[in-house]
Design an enzyme around this catalytic site. Structure first.
Site, PDB file in Angstrom:
ATOM      1  N   ASP A 206     103.588  46.910  87.693  1.00  0.00           N
ATOM      2  CA  ASP A 206     103.697  48.237  87.817  1.00  0.00           C
ATOM      3  C   ASP A 206     104.934  48.670  88.450  1.00  0.00           C
ATOM      4  O   ASP A 206     105.823  47.648  88.838  1.00  0.00           O
ATOM      5  CB  ASP A 206     102.385  49.015  88.555  1.00  0.00           C
ATOM      6  CG  ASP A 206     102.082  50.313  87.870  1.00  0.00           C
ATOM      7  OD1 ASP A 206     103.127  51.096  87.921  1.00  0.00           O
ATOM      8  OD2 ASP A 206     101.107  50.598  87.503  1.00  0.00           O
ATOM      9  N   HIS A 267     106.273  52.626  83.822  1.00  0.00           N
ATOM     10  CA  HIS A 267     105.411  51.927  84.969  1.00  0.00           C
ATOM     11  C   HIS A 267     106.227  50.450  84.846  1.00  0.00           C
ATOM     12  O   HIS A 267     105.613  49.357  85.380  1.00  0.00           O
ATOM     13  CB  HIS A 267     103.826  51.645  84.756  1.00  0.00           C
ATOM     14  CG  HIS A 267     103.235  52.888  85.164  1.00  0.00           C
ATOM     15  ND1 HIS A 267     103.065  53.344  86.307  1.00  0.00           N
ATOM     16  CD2 HIS A 267     102.744  53.811  84.326  1.00  0.00           C
ATOM     17  CE1 HIS A 267     102.299  54.497  86.279  1.00  0.00           C
ATOM     18  NE2 HIS A 267     102.091  54.795  85.031  1.00  0.00           N
ATOM     19  N   GLU A 331     101.706  57.062  80.427  1.00  0.00           N
ATOM     20  CA  GLU A 331     102.565  57.703  81.716  1.00  0.00           C
ATOM     21  C   GLU A 331     104.131  57.263  81.449  1.00  0.00           C
ATOM     22  O   GLU A 331     104.808  56.531  82.344  1.00  0.00           O
ATOM     23  CB  GLU A 331     102.054  57.878  82.685  1.00  0.00           C
ATOM     24  CG  GLU A 331     100.798  58.222  83.052  1.00  0.00           C
ATOM     25  CD  GLU A 331     100.031  57.888  84.666  1.00  0.00           C
ATOM     26  OE1 GLU A 331      99.497  59.025  84.956  1.00  0.00           O
ATOM     27  OE2 GLU A 331     100.295  57.003  85.073  1.00  0.00           O
TER      28      GLU A 331
HETATM   29  C1  ACM Z   1      96.315  55.460  84.257  1.00  0.00           C
HETATM   30  O1  ACM Z   1      95.217  55.702  84.843  1.00  0.00           O
HETATM   31  N1  ACM Z   1      97.549  55.778  84.301  1.00  0.00           N
HETATM   32  C2  ACM Z   1      95.849  54.717  83.088  1.00  0.00           C
END
Ligand code: ACM
Ligand code: ZN
Length: 762
Positions: A206, A267, A331
Site C-alpha cells: 500500500d 495505493h 481508489e
Molecule cells: C478499500 O477499503 N479501499 C477497499
C-alpha cells in the site's frame, strides 16, 4: 469403526430422531446446519482411544490430541483401550457431500467424526472442541481462575450434520498501515480457524508500506517498508519470503488459504518511493505518512510497469499455493494519467476515450498473466470501471453492495464485504466516546450478525449462486498494536463466521449472544485475546463529564442486552456491585464507575463518569464587538504546554474556527509549514442552562476552565473528551488551542477546527 459399533450408533440415533432439537443448548459457533440432541454424555478419559482412519485423518486426530494435551488432558493416540470408548476421525465416501462438510455422532461408544476430506474432519474436530468445556483451550499461560468450575471432559450425545453456506469465509488483515508481526498473524490463524473461517486476505502492499520481500527489487522493502512519521519517528517492517512460507504453511495446517494482495494501479506509493519510474512523472516520493487516497499512482502506460508487476507476481506465486490472487484496484485517482505521455500514447493506440479504460487495461493485462499461471483474479469493486472485465474475475464489493449486485448481474462471482453493513472492522463497535479511536462508522456486533451476504436484488434475479462468500476487512490506520487488532476482530469475527457458515433460518442473535458471552468469551480469554466487551453507554449519547445544578438522572444501556454493574463511591465495580435497573439519580457531585458483566463472569473495562453539581458560571464582561484574537506560532508543537510565551504573529479573525486553516496545506502535506494557534474570544449564551462542549482541537477553555482537553490523545479525532458546564445567560470567555501537524497518520489540518456548544436537553 467396526460394523457392530456402527449398528449401535444407528440404533442410538434412531432414538434421537424423536428427541427435541436443542442446538441452543450447545455452544458451537458457527451454529451447525443440523443438530439432534440425545440424552447423556460420553466421558473422555486418558484411556479414550483417539485415532484417524483414512488418508489425512491422522493429522486431524493429532491436532485434537495436541489440543487436549495443551489443556492438560492426556488422551492417548492409538494406545488407548477401545473398551473405554474412542474418538474416531474417519475419511468416508458416505459422509455428507462437500469439501468442508462433516458428520459427527457422539454416543456411549464415543465419537465418530466422518467427512470426505481432511478439511471436513478438521471442522468436525473444531466442533468437538467447542462441545467440550472452554478449559480445553487453556494453555500453561492461561489464568485458571477464569473458570468458575473444574472441567468435566464430557461430550453430549448428539448427532450433527454440517456444511458451510459459503465456500469463502474471509478476514482481511492490513499490515501496511501498522505492521502485524508473524506471531500475531499466526495467533489469528489459529483462532479464526476455530470458527471455521477459511480465507485470510493479506493486504501486503500500500501507500504507507510495502510488506513482502521481493528479491529482484530489494528497494521495495529497503525503502518502501519504512516511513518517517509526522513526529519524526521511524516506522516499518516487512515479511521475508521465509516468513511468508512459514505463515502460509501454518495457515494450510489450519485449513486457511492465504489470499495475497498486490495493489495496483493505486495505493502504490511505497513502491514508487523505491522505484520512481513506476509513476507517470518519476515522482521522488516517500512512503505516505498520512491516511487517505494518494494521487501519485502507478503508470499503466509503460511496458516497464508490467515487467515489474509480473516479476513481483513471479516471486509471489510460489509462496502462495492457493488459487486466488488479489490485485487491489480500488481508489485510484487518474489525474496523473492525463498529463503522462506514455498513458496518452497508450490511450491513442488502444483508441480509448476514457481514463478508466487505463484502469481496466491494467486489470486486464495482469488478469491474463495470472490466468496463464492458473490463478484467479480478485479485485475491489472498482475493477468493474472501464469495462471489459474478464468473466473469471471475482469482484469484492466494499462500497456497499452495489458493486457486488452489478458484478453478479454480469455473471461474475462476487465476495461481499460492504463497509455499509458492518464488515469494516476498523469501524467503531460502540459509542465513540467509550471506544478507542477508530476510523469512523458504526459496526456493532448485532449489525454484523444481521447481514445476509445475498442481497435481495440477487435473490430476485436468481443470482444467489454468484455470491461466493463474505469477508470482514480490518484496515489498520487506527490499529497501532496487536492488542488493538484483537479488540477490533473479536468477537465480531465470530458473527462473521456465523453469517458465512450458517443458513439464515438457523441464525438467532439472542442465542448467538448466549454463546459469545458465555462460552466463547472464556475461550478467547484462555487464548489471551483482548476481545471487545461493550461498555455501558448513555442512550442519548455518551459523555464522561456531566454537570447539573440540582440533580441528574444517569441512564445506562449496552449495545446488546447485558448486565451493568456500578459504584457511586469511587471504588472499582465488581461482580457483586449494584446492578443497574433504572436511571441512577445523582443529587451531589459523584463519580460513577460502571462496567458490563458477561454471563460467564468476565467483566468489561471500567468506565468512569463524573457528574459535577455546580452553580451557573456567571457571565463575564466582554469588549464590544465579536472579534476573535488569534495568536500564531510557527512550527510543530506536540503539546499546548510548550507553546512559547510570545507568539510569532497576532491577528484578528471573525470566528473561532479560524484556529485551523491559516496556512495553505500542500495535498501531500510533505511541504506544509506546521503551525499552532490560539483563538481567544467570547460566546454568547442565550439562557441559563447546562451546555455540552466538544471539539477535536487540542484544548478548549471556558471562563478559564480547561473544558475539553485532547492534549494527551494520540490522535485528535473523534475526541471523547466532551464536557458539560452550567452557564449563566450572557458572554463567556473561550480560548481554543489548535496544534497543526501529522499525529499518528492524522493531519489535524483535516479537522474542521470547530467547537460545538450544545444545550443539554435540546
Ligand atoms: C478499500 O477499503 N479501499 C477497499
Ligand atoms: Zn502514465
Amino acid at each position: 469403526m467396526r460394523h457392530t459399533t456402527q449398528i449401535a450408533f444407528i440404533l442410538l440415533f434412531s432414538l434421537f430422531l424423536h428427541a427435541p432439537v436443542a442446538a441452543r443448548s450447545i455452544n458451537v459457533i458457527p451454529t451447525p446446519q443440523s443438530v439432534v440432541m440425545g440424552e447423556g454424555a460420553f466421558k473422555l478419559t486418558s484411556s479414550t482411544r483417539i485415532e484417524g482412519q483414512g488418508k489425512g485423518a491422522g493429522e486431524v486426530a493429532d491436532f485434537f490430541i495436541g489440543k487436549l494435551y495443551r489443556a492438560g488432558m492426556r488422551a492417548s493416540e492409538k494406545r488407548g483401550d477401545k473398551k473405554q470408548g474412542s474418538v474416531i476421525f474417519k475419511i468416508s465416501a458416505t459422509a455428507p457431500e462437500g469439501r468442508e462438510a462433516y458428520a459427527l455422532e457422539i454416543g456411549p461408544q464415543g465419537v465418530l467424526a466422518q467427512a470426505r476430506t481432511t478439511t471436513g474432519l478438521f471442522y468436525a474436530a473444531q466442533t468437538l472442541l467447542q462441545l467440550l468445556p472452554p478449559q480445553v483451550e487453556a494453555t500453561a499461560a492461561t489464568d485458571k481462575s477464569l473458570f468458575r468450575t473444574a472441567p468435566t471432559w464430557e461430550l453430549p450425545f448428539l448427532k450433527i450434520e454440517d456444511a458451510p453456506r459459503f465456500s469463502y469465509r474471509g478476514v482481511m488483515l492490513d499490515p501496511c498501515r501498522h505492521f502485524i508481526p508473524v506471531s500475531a498473524v499466526k495467533k489469528h490463524i489459529e483462532q479464526l480457524a476455530a470458527f471455521k473461517i477459511n480465507k485470510l486476505h493479506w493486504h501486503l502492499t500500500d501507500d504507507q508500506g510495502w510488506r513482502i520481500e521481493i528479491k529482484k527489487y530489494p528497494l521495495l522493502t529497503k525503502v518502501g517498508a519504512y516511513r518517517t512519521e509526522g513526529d519524526g519517528s521511524n516506522y516499518g517492517g516487512y515479511y521475508t519470503q521465509e516468513e511468508v512460507k512459514d505463515v502460509v504453511e501454518y495457515a494450510r495446517k489450519h485449513h486457511i488459504d492465504i489470499v495475497p494482495e498486490l495493489e495496483m494501479p493505486g495505493h502504490g506509493m511505497a513502491a514508487i518511493a523505491a522505484y520512481p519510474w513506476l509513476s507517470c512523472h518519476g515522482d521522488t516520493v516517500k512512503p505516505r505518512i498520512i491516511w487517505g487516497v494518494e494521487d501519485v499512482v502507478i503508470c499503466p502506460g509503460r511496458e516497464t510497469t508490467f515487467t515489474f508487476l509480473k516479476d513481483v507476481i513471479d516471486e509471489m506465486l510460489p509462496l502462495f499455493p492457493g488459487e486466488l490472487f488479489h490485485i487491489g484496484g480500488d481508489e485510484c485517482p487518474r489525474q496523473q494519467w492525463k498529463t503522462c505521455d506514455s498513458c496518452q500514447a497508450l490511450m491513442q493506440q488502444e483508441k480509448y476515450t476514457r481514463l478508466s479504460q487505463l484502469q481496466s487495461y491494467t486489470v486486464g493485462e495482469i488478469g491474463k498473466y495470472l490466468k496463464q499461471k492458473g490463478k484467479r483474479l480478485i479485485g475491489w469493486d472498482e475493477i468493474l470501471e472501464g469495462g471489459n472485465l474478464d468473466s473469471s474475475a471475482i469482484v469484492m464489493s466494499w462500497r456497499g453492495e452495489d458493486g457486488g449486485i452489478t458484478a453478479a448481474g454480469m455473471g461474475h462471482q462476487v465476495l461481499m464485504t460492504p463497509s455499509s453493513h458492518g464488515f469494516y472492522f476498523d469501524q467503531f463497535q460502540g459509542d465513540y466516546v467509550t471506544e478507542p479511536t477508530a476510523i469512523g462508522g458504526y459496526s456493532p456486533l448485532e449489525k454484523v450478525y444481521a447481514y445476509d451476504p445475498v442481497p435481495k436484488a440477487l435473490k430476485e434475479t436468481g443470482k444467489e449462486q454468484n455470491v461466493l462468500g463474505v469477508q470482514a476487512n480490518c484496515w489498520s490506520e487506527y490499529i497501532h498494536t496487536t492488542d488493538m487488532l484483537e479488540y477490533r476482530l473479536y468477537p465480531r469475527a465470530l458473527a462473521l463466521a456465523e453469517v458465512a457458515w450458517t443458513q439464515p433460518a438457523r441464525k438467532n442473535f439472542a442465542d448467538f449472544c448466549r454463546r459469545v458471552d458465555g462460552d466463547a468469551a472464556l475461550r478467547l480469554k484462555a487464548w489471551n485475546v483482548n476481545f471487545h466487551i461493550p461498555l455501558p453507554e448513555q442512550p442519548e449519547g455518551c459523555n464522561d463529564q456531566l454537570a447539573f445544578t440540582d440533580h441528574c438522572d444517569l441512564s445506562l444501556t449496552t449495545t446488546r442486552p447485558l448486565d451493568i454493574v456500578y459504584t457511586t463511591d469511587g471504588s472499582q465495580p465488581t461482580e457483586t456491585s449494584m446492578r443497574y435497573v433504572a436511571p441512577i439519580r445523582l443529587e451531589r457531585t459523584t463519580t460513577v464507575k460502571t462496567a458490563t458483566l458477561l454471563p460467564c463472569g468476565l467483566m468489561g473495562p471500567i468506565r468512569t463518569i463524573s457528574a459535577t453539581k455546580m452553580s451557573y458560571l456567571p457571565a463575564v464582561e466582554a469588549p464590544s464587538g465579536d472579534k476573535v484574537k488569534l495568536s500564531l506560532y510557527n512550527g510543530r508543537y506536540a503539546s499546548p504546554y510548550i507553546l512559547p510565551a510570545v507568539p510569532d504573529t497576532v491577528i484578528t479573525v471573525e470566528k473561532i474556527e479560524a484556529v485551523r486553516g491559516q496556512r495553505q496545506i500542500n495535498s501531500l502535506l510533505g511541504k506544509s509549514e506546521d503551525y499552532a494557534s490560539v483563538a481567544e474570544g467570547y460566546i454568547d449564551i442565550k439562557e441559563n442552562g447546562i451546555y455540552e462542549f466538544s471539539s477535536n482541537n487540542s484544548q478548549v477553555w471556558i471562563d478559564g476552565l480547561l473544558t475539553v482537553d485532547n492534549s494527551t490523545l494520540k490522535v485528535a479525532r473523534f475526541s471523547p473528551n466532551k464536557r458539560q458546564l452550567a452557564l449563566a445567560k450572557g458572554k463567556h470567555a473561550v480560548k481554543v488551542v489548535f496544534l497543526g501537524g501529522i499525529f499518528k497518520g492524522w493531519p489535524t489540518y483535516w479537522d474542521d477546527g470547530k467547537v460545538s456548544c450544545k444545550k443539554v436537553g435540546q
